[in-house]
Every structure is written in C-alpha cells, then in structure tokens.
Write an enzyme that holds these catalytic residues in place. Structure first.
Site, PDB file in Angstrom:
ATOM      1  N   GLY A   1      48.233  61.206 -63.412  1.00 49.00           N
ATOM      2  CA  GLY A   1      47.297  60.563 -64.319  1.00 49.00           C
ATOM      3  C   GLY A   1      45.908  61.135 -64.138  1.00 49.00           C
TER       4      GLY A   1
ATOM      5  CD  GLN B   1      40.477  60.843 -62.026  1.00 49.81           C
ATOM      6  OE1 GLN B   1      41.304  60.531 -62.863  1.00 49.81           O
ATOM      7  NE2 GLN B   1      40.791  61.076 -60.765  1.00 49.81           N
TER       8      GLN B   1
ATOM      9  CB  CYS C   1      42.582  58.848 -56.581  1.00 53.54           C
ATOM     10  SG  CYS C   1      41.359  59.049 -57.887  1.00 53.54           S
ATOM     11  CG  LEU C   2      44.425  64.194 -59.519  1.00 52.02           C
ATOM     12  CD1 LEU C   2      44.525  64.807 -60.903  1.00 52.02           C
ATOM     13  CD2 LEU C   2      45.162  65.050 -58.493  1.00 52.02           C
TER      14      LEU C   2
ATOM     15  CG  HIS D   1      44.735  54.907 -60.214  1.00 51.93           C
ATOM     16  ND1 HIS D   1      44.687  54.860 -58.832  1.00 51.93           N
ATOM     17  CD2 HIS D   1      43.936  55.951 -60.568  1.00 51.93           C
ATOM     18  CE1 HIS D   1      43.894  55.835 -58.396  1.00 51.93           C
ATOM     19  NE2 HIS D   1      43.431  56.520 -59.434  1.00 51.93           N
ATOM     20  CD  GLU D   2      44.529  57.857 -63.828  1.00 52.17           C
ATOM     21  OE1 GLU D   2      43.322  58.173 -63.881  1.00 52.17           O
ATOM     22  OE2 GLU D   2      45.265  58.202 -62.887  1.00 52.17           O
TER      23      GLU D   2
ATOM     24  CG  HIS E   1      39.452  56.769 -62.542  1.00 59.55           C
ATOM     25  ND1 HIS E   1      38.602  57.178 -61.541  1.00 59.55           N
ATOM     26  CD2 HIS E   1      40.696  57.026 -62.095  1.00 59.55           C
ATOM     27  CE1 HIS E   1      39.317  57.658 -60.535  1.00 59.55           C
ATOM     28  NE2 HIS E   1      40.589  57.574 -60.837  1.00 59.55           N
TER      29      HIS E   1
HETATM   30 NI    NI Z   1      42.220  58.164 -59.675  1.00 60.31          NI
END
Ligand code: NI
Length: 183
Positions: free
Chosen positions: A48, A53, A97-98, A139-140, A143
C-alpha cells in the site's frame, strides 16, 4: 516494465507526513499519479502507498494485497476516500510502512471498514472491506490524516524500535543540513 520511477519515498520524520491531505480532482493528471504510485509501491515491495508518502498532500491511496504487479487483480486505487464505519472484532497484526524502513509493530484495528471513495475514472463506490485489505486501507487512510505507524505503536514496540527511529531522525536531519548547505 522499465519505466522511470517519478517519485521517491518520503520517510519519517519528514513533516509532509504529518499534514492532512487535501481532496483531489479526478482527471488525467490524477490517473498518471495513480500509475506512478503503483510503480513506486511495487519497486519498494509494499502492499500500500498513500500520496503523502511521495511528498504530495493529496487524498489518494493505492494498494494491492498481493504486492505484485503480476497480480493486478488485487489493485485498488481509492481517491478522496472517506471511512464511513469501522466494524468487527479488533484484530492485531504486525504492520510495516514504507516510510519507516526496517520498523515493524503490532497494531490493533477493527476487522472491517466501510469506505466511500472515487475510482480513477471518477465513479463513486461504497464498499465494505475486510481482512488484509481492510487492514491496508485503514493504514493508508491514516496517512491521509497525518497519522503514522509510530502513533499506533505500543510503548513496548516504540522502545524496541527506538534505535531505528533515532536513525531515521538522524538521517533526515543530515539530509536537511545537506540541502541547506547547497542553498
Ligand atoms: Ni505506511
């Protein structure tokens, strides 16, 4: 396959990750952004990715629960999503998480969520997600609200990940200093 990656990942503690993202218009530019976000996500081996991000304050998120470009049936792009309800049993799962490379933490979230969103063609959907997809969507979506993995961690996980968190902060400070020196 060898198209260029237009966007770098924005890493913690870059302040753009803390901003609330803003609604976007659905047009060709948005569709290009979605494709570029999928490319970035696959290149980084994520499941995701949210627009903050890649440094953009836009309410756009993409996901593929399979994490593979070769399995496009899992691709979902949610534009201007709105979580209408979170339902079901609280479930615990170890999330990464990236924007937090190398950091993992157990996060508790409801098992399902009902979301209203636009797809990249501008059609509005209301969908109930469950399982891993519901986990990724929540989660996304965080963000887009400026909420990060570090906010959802237990004190114990924060303690366990403290060195990695400090390293990310140090890396960001170094990058800022370098950029300032160039000006
Ligand atoms: Ni994340």
């Amino acid at each position: 396959m060898s198209e260029p990656l237009e966007y770098d990942l924005t890493l913690f503690p870059d302040p753009v990750l803390r901003k609330r993202a803003e609604p976007v218009a659905v047009d060709e530019g948005l569709r290009e952004l979605v494709r570029a976000m999928f490319r970035r996500m696959y290149a980084s081996e994520g499941v995701g990715l949210a627009a903050p991000q890649v440094g953009l304050k836009q309410r756009v998120l993409v996901l593929n629960e399979h994490g593979e470009a070769e399995r496009p049936e899992g691709e979902l792009a949610l534009i201007n999503p709105e979580i209408l309800a979170r339902e079901g049993e609280p479930t615990v799962y170890e999330e990464g998480c990236l924007s937090f490379p190398g950091i993992y933490a157990e996060v508790t979230r409801p098992a399902r969520c009902r979301v209203r969103y636009q797809d990249p063609d501008g059609n509005t959907h209301e969908t109930e997600f469950e399982g891993f997809v519901a986990r990724i969507v929540q989660h996304e979506y965080d963000h887009l609200e400026g909420v990060l993995l570090v906010d959802r961690m237990s004190a114990a996980d924060k303690h366990q990940n403290r060195l990695a968190l400090e390293e990310l902060k140090a890396r960001y400070a170094k990058k800022q200093a370098k950029a300032a020196a160039k000006r």
